[in-house]
Design a protein around this motif. Structure first.
Motif, PDB file in Angstrom:
ATOM      1  N   LEU A 258       0.819  -1.216   0.000  1.00  0.00           N
ATOM      2  CA  LEU A 258       0.000   0.000   0.000  1.00  0.00           C
ATOM      3  C   LEU A 258       0.851   1.265   0.000  1.00  0.00           C
TER       4      LEU A 258
ATOM      5  N   TRP B 188      -8.698  -3.639  -4.087  1.00  0.00           N
ATOM      6  CA  TRP B 188      -8.583  -2.721  -5.220  1.00  0.00           C
ATOM      7  C   TRP B 188      -7.607  -1.583  -4.897  1.00  0.00           C
ATOM      8  N   LEU B 189      -7.625  -1.102  -3.662  1.00  0.00           N
ATOM      9  CA  LEU B 189      -6.731  -0.006  -3.291  1.00  0.00           C
ATOM     10  C   LEU B 189      -5.260  -0.409  -3.386  1.00  0.00           C
TER      11      LEU B 189
ATOM     12  N   SER C 163      -3.875  -1.936  -5.712  1.00  0.00           N
ATOM     13  CA  SER C 163      -3.418  -1.764  -7.097  1.00  0.00           C
ATOM     14  C   SER C 163      -3.349  -0.321  -7.551  1.00  0.00           C
ATOM     15  N   VAL C 164      -3.862   0.628  -6.749  1.00  0.00           N
ATOM     16  CA  VAL C 164      -3.903   2.027  -7.211  1.00  0.00           C
ATOM     17  C   VAL C 164      -3.055   2.966  -6.361  1.00  0.00           C
ATOM     18  N   GLU C 165      -2.324   2.449  -5.372  1.00  0.00           N
ATOM     19  CA  GLU C 165      -1.468   3.255  -4.496  1.00  0.00           C
ATOM     20  C   GLU C 165      -2.220   4.464  -3.938  1.00  0.00           C
ATOM     21  N   PRO C 166      -3.177   4.231  -3.065  1.00  0.00           N
ATOM     22  CA  PRO C 166      -4.049   5.299  -2.566  1.00  0.00           C
ATOM     23  C   PRO C 166      -3.381   6.097  -1.454  1.00  0.00           C
ATOM     24  N   PRO C 167      -3.951   7.244  -1.087  1.00  0.00           N
ATOM     25  CA  PRO C 167      -3.511   7.912   0.150  1.00  0.00           C
ATOM     26  C   PRO C 167      -3.772   6.994   1.339  1.00  0.00           C
TER      27      PRO C 167
ATOM     28  N   ALA D  93      -7.144   7.011   3.015  1.00  0.00           N
ATOM     29  CA  ALA D  93      -8.223   6.244   2.393  1.00  0.00           C
ATOM     30  C   ALA D  93      -8.191   4.796   2.867  1.00  0.00           C
ATOM     31  N   VAL D  94      -6.996   4.255   3.020  1.00  0.00           N
ATOM     32  CA  VAL D  94      -6.856   2.891   3.532  1.00  0.00           C
ATOM     33  C   VAL D  94      -7.397   2.807   4.960  1.00  0.00           C
TER      34      VAL D  94
END
Length: 398
Positions: free
Chosen positions: A35, A92-93, A95-99, A102-103
């Motif tokens: 992440l 899903w998160l 795979s998108v390198e979220p803030p 958000a995690v």
């Protein structure tokens, strides 16, 4: 459906929830790295803590709403399905390198949803006739088996893909929801209790503070091992996620297998000895893990940790059922799960902080020492409870 089948089905729901959750623990350092945060303790602490903040804030509300409506099953289903969706979102998160915020928000939602489902399932077990020791023993063995199998299997799944445990967890929560739909509701229809009533109940029955205190400290130890134990094993012995899962399983296997017989034992001999002796030995064994010089010694000591934890866990929960009556048992159990979740949160945050600042040995000393001090300090209160109400500690119901 017979009481025995209801007990087994509810235990299956509890098993699915715990198995799904524990799948993540052996590879938390790898998951937070995927992440975008490679600091195992620094990122792992809020990652695990966010879930239990959600549990703490939601569990009493779930129990109160369940009591007020006189229904249990719909809330288990909603919590399990919502938890499934939250784990799919987390996958899903990855795979998108979220803030990271958000995690943490997703983890908070997971805790609020799945914590409520778990608490209500356990409450349904206590609603059943047949002896509280048997019912809590069934919950305990489901919890133990779920965590015992979840840790080693989760470690293997991480070897396949870092998202594999997340997909497996989502599927298992859907399965739990489907199984829960087959269970009839037995909740009494005259409960109108809210979050404030949980505190009011504690004021009316201050003796609930005794099992609540043990639940708080016991669960803090579990939270400690979920994060600090995982990082410790990987740092101290150079283990990967799969081997870490097996080592965690060395605790959960005896914890699972001994829960039911120890729950029945507490029906026969009373709660004092299992709670006090089990907690004292539990804390001592935790210290032993922190002092273990090798993987083999650590694994053997983890077996002792599991056995001693199995001695005190079902008796502590049964004690809550002993003290509460039928009209407020749902809120009393919700309160117990609430303080247990607070304890898990404390174990994660305090354990991670201690290990990060002072080292692993100090962290193990504090956590194990707290367990032993509690057993010694509250022994007079346990003895007083048994003296005042002997029948509450050994009903012998079948």
């Amino acid at each position: 459906m017979t009481v025995r089948r209801e007990r087994a089905t509810l235990a299956g729901v509890v098993f699915a929830v715990l198995f799904a959750q524990v799948l993540l623990y052996p590879g938390v350092p790898q998951l937070v790295a995927a992440l975008g945060l490679p600091d195992a303790l620094g990122a792992g602490t809020p990652f695990l803590a966010a879930e239990f903040v959600g549990v703490v804030l939601a569990v009493t509300l779930w129990g109160a709403i369940s009591d007020a409506t006189g229904r249990r099953v719909p809330f288990i289903v909603v919590g399990a399905v919502g938890g499934s969706l939250a784990y799919l979102l987390l996958a899903w998160l990855v795979s998108v390198e979220p803030p990271f915020l958000a995690v943490l928000a997703v983890r908070f939602a997971q805790g609020a949803l799945t914590g409520g489902a778990f608490s209500i399932a356990v409450t349904m077990l206590l609603d059943l006739p047949g002896g509280r020791g048997r019912n809590t023993g069934a919950a305990g063995i489901a919890i133990g088996l779920g965590t015992a199998l979840g840790a080693p299997i989760g470690g293997r799944l991480y070897a396949v893909d870092v998202r594999a445990p997340l997909f497996a967890t989502a599927a298992l929560f859907l399965l739990a929801a489907a199984v829960a739909l087959r269970i009839p509701d037995r909740a009494p229809d005259d409960r109108l209790l809210g979050a404030r009533a949980a505190l009011a109940g504690l004021r009316r029955r201050p003796s609930l503070g005794v099992p609540y205190a043990f639940g708080l400290v016991d669960r803090s130890t579990a939270g400690f091992f979920a994060l600090v134990g995982t990082v410790y094993f990987q740092t101290r012995f150079g283990l990967d996620a799969a081997a870490t899962g097996l080592l965690l399983g060395a605790f959960f296997a005896p914890f699972a297998l001994l829960q039911y017989p120890f729950g029945v034992l507490s029906d026969r001999i009373g709660r004092t000895a299992p709670v006090a002796v089990g907690s004292l030995a539990f804390g001592l064994a935790v210290l032993g893990v922190g002092l273990a010089p090798s993987v083999a010694v650590a694994a053997g000591t983890m077996l002792v940790v599991g056995a001693t934890g199995a001695l005190c866990a079902p008796a502590t929960l049964a004690l809550v059922g002993d003290i509460a009556d039928e009209t407020d048992r749902g809120t009393a159990v919700a309160g117990f799960n609430l303080v247990g979740s607070v304890g898990f949160l404390v174990g994660i945050v305090a354990g991670g902080t201690l290990a990060d600042r002072f080292g692993f040995l100090v962290a193990f000393l504090v956590v194990g020492g707290a367990e032993m001090l509690l057993a010694i300090g509250l022994l007079p209160a346990l003895l007083n409870l048994e003296t005042d109400s002997r029948a509450a500690f050994g009903s012998g119901e079948d």
